[in-house]
Each structure stands twice: as C-alpha cells, then as structure tokens.
Design a protein around this motif. Sequence first.
Motif, PDB file in Angstrom:
ATOM      1  N   UNK A  95      26.379 -30.182 -18.464  1.00 63.88           N
ATOM      2  CA  UNK A  95      27.654 -29.960 -17.789  1.00 63.88           C
ATOM      3  C   UNK A  95      28.231 -28.593 -18.141  1.00 63.88           C
ATOM      4  N   UNK A  96      27.849 -28.082 -19.304  1.00 68.72           N
ATOM      5  CA  UNK A  96      28.191 -26.703 -19.618  1.00 68.72           C
ATOM      6  C   UNK A  96      27.531 -25.745 -18.641  1.00 68.72           C
ATOM      7  N   UNK A 103      30.576 -25.324 -10.856  1.00 71.92           N
ATOM      8  CA  UNK A 103      30.498 -26.669 -10.279  1.00 71.92           C
ATOM      9  C   UNK A 103      31.129 -27.734 -11.172  1.00 71.92           C
ATOM     10  N   UNK A 104      31.718 -27.338 -12.283  1.00 80.97           N
ATOM     11  CA  UNK A 104      32.417 -28.292 -13.147  1.00 80.97           C
ATOM     12  C   UNK A 104      33.718 -27.646 -13.600  1.00 80.97           C
ATOM     13  N   UNK A 118      43.118 -34.243 -21.664  1.00 83.17           N
ATOM     14  CA  UNK A 118      42.563 -33.610 -20.477  1.00 83.17           C
ATOM     15  C   UNK A 118      41.452 -34.422 -19.860  1.00 83.17           C
ATOM     16  N   UNK A 119      40.817 -33.811 -18.890  1.00 81.29           N
ATOM     17  CA  UNK A 119      39.715 -34.455 -18.189  1.00 81.29           C
ATOM     18  C   UNK A 119      38.761 -33.388 -17.675  1.00 81.29           C
ATOM     19  N   UNK A 120      37.568 -33.819 -17.305  1.00 85.99           N
ATOM     20  CA  UNK A 120      36.617 -32.895 -16.691  1.00 85.99           C
ATOM     21  C   UNK A 120      35.837 -33.625 -15.622  1.00 85.99           C
ATOM     22  N   UNK A 121      35.216 -32.844 -14.731  1.00 86.66           N
ATOM     23  CA  UNK A 121      34.429 -33.449 -13.677  1.00 86.66           C
ATOM     24  C   UNK A 121      33.616 -32.406 -12.936  1.00 86.66           C
ATOM     25  N   UNK A 122      32.917 -32.877 -11.929  1.00 83.83           N
ATOM     26  CA  UNK A 122      31.983 -32.058 -11.159  1.00 83.83           C
ATOM     27  C   UNK A 122      32.517 -31.883  -9.744  1.00 83.83           C
TER      28      UNK A 122
END
Length: 221
Positions: A95-96, A103-104, A118-122
């Motif tokens: 994901x890095x 794209x992330x 926080x949050x993360x996604x694609x």
Amino acid sequence: MGNIDSDVLLRAYAFGVFPMAEARDDPELYWIDPEMRGILPLDAFHLPKRLKRTVRSARFEVRIDTSFRQVMLGCAETGAGREGTWINDRILELYGQLFARGHAHSVESWQDGRLVGGLYGVSLGSVFFGESMFSRETDASKVALVHLVARLIAGGYKLLDTQFVTEHLKQFGAVEIPRDIYRARLHEATLTRADFKRLPTAYGAGVAGAEAVLQVLSQTS
C-alpha cells in the motif's frame, strides 16, 4: 501470493477482491471476496448531530496524505477492542507503493501536533476502497471519515467500499449488497474518473474549513 505487486493489487481491486493477512506476524496474504459487500452510499451518508458539532468545533486538524505510513501503523496497533490486525509488513509495503503512485490516500486527524486518528484507502476510477481506521482520541477517526466523505462527494466519486459492515459503520448509513450487484456497480465506477484532491486540503484546517466540509455534505442530504 509472493509475486503480488501494486499492479496486481490494482487489478484485483478492479474485480472486487482485496488481500488480508491472518495476523501482524504472518507473512502470507489471502484474497478476500465477500458474498455480501459493505458500502457507504455517498448520497445517503448520515452524520449524527453530536459528531456534527465535533466537526464544526474543529477540535482536530484534518490533513491529507501527510503521514500515510504512520496512519497504516496506527491501524495496525492492538489495544482495547482491537486484539489483532490483518496489516502485516507485506501489506505496509504494497500500500506504500500504491500511495507513491497516487492510488492510496490517508485522511489524518491531528491534535496539538500529534497524529491521533485517521484512515486510509485505495482510489481507483471513481471508487474509494476504505481499508482501515484508528483512533487515539474520542471521535478522531469519525471526524476523518466525515472529511473523507465530503472529499469523495466533491471529487465526483460514485462508490465508497467499506468491505464489511460493522456496528460502527451502520450509524453512518453503511449497508450490505450482494456480490453480483456490487461487482456491477464497481465495474461502472471504475470506468469514470474522480479527483481526490479536488477539495482543497485547507478544508481540514480551522472552523472555516470545517464549515466548508459540512456545506459539501449538506448538498447531498
């Protein structure tokens, strides 16, 4: 799945499949393809009144893409109500790579110069695949989610994928849909472009930024 790279990962997302690990120290990844898929309809997002007041207070400074890996590490933490994680070193690496390619993304809640949630996604086409979120302060991840939804609406996204539906997500309007319906909606949404950065990053700073975010959300309610 030792030969998986960021290109393979993007193709998998386009078909509705995503990877997970069994545990933080498990080096293996497994493809997940749920029969029922969680989504959060952008045109029916529910913002609880108490949380709306928290967003309006600007208690947290919300930043975009400034500490992506740190957000992932926060999501991988264990603690009360979070006994394990599916985010292993391979997930962090892959994901890095997606983040480096644009794209992330991460949506981060900061307080007194400290990352507190926080949050993360694609992001692919006009779909955002929410991966994980974390909080070190009450409501920190919820505020990040509110800012994410406003950003997706402003950027022209058509689908917010939550993978699964939890009690936490139900309060915002998350629902489950069958795999075949999800795939049809996914395919349509990957054919169009959206812009994650269309909403200025300054919208995360101060009372004025918070009001601008709430204004975006009010246009869909």
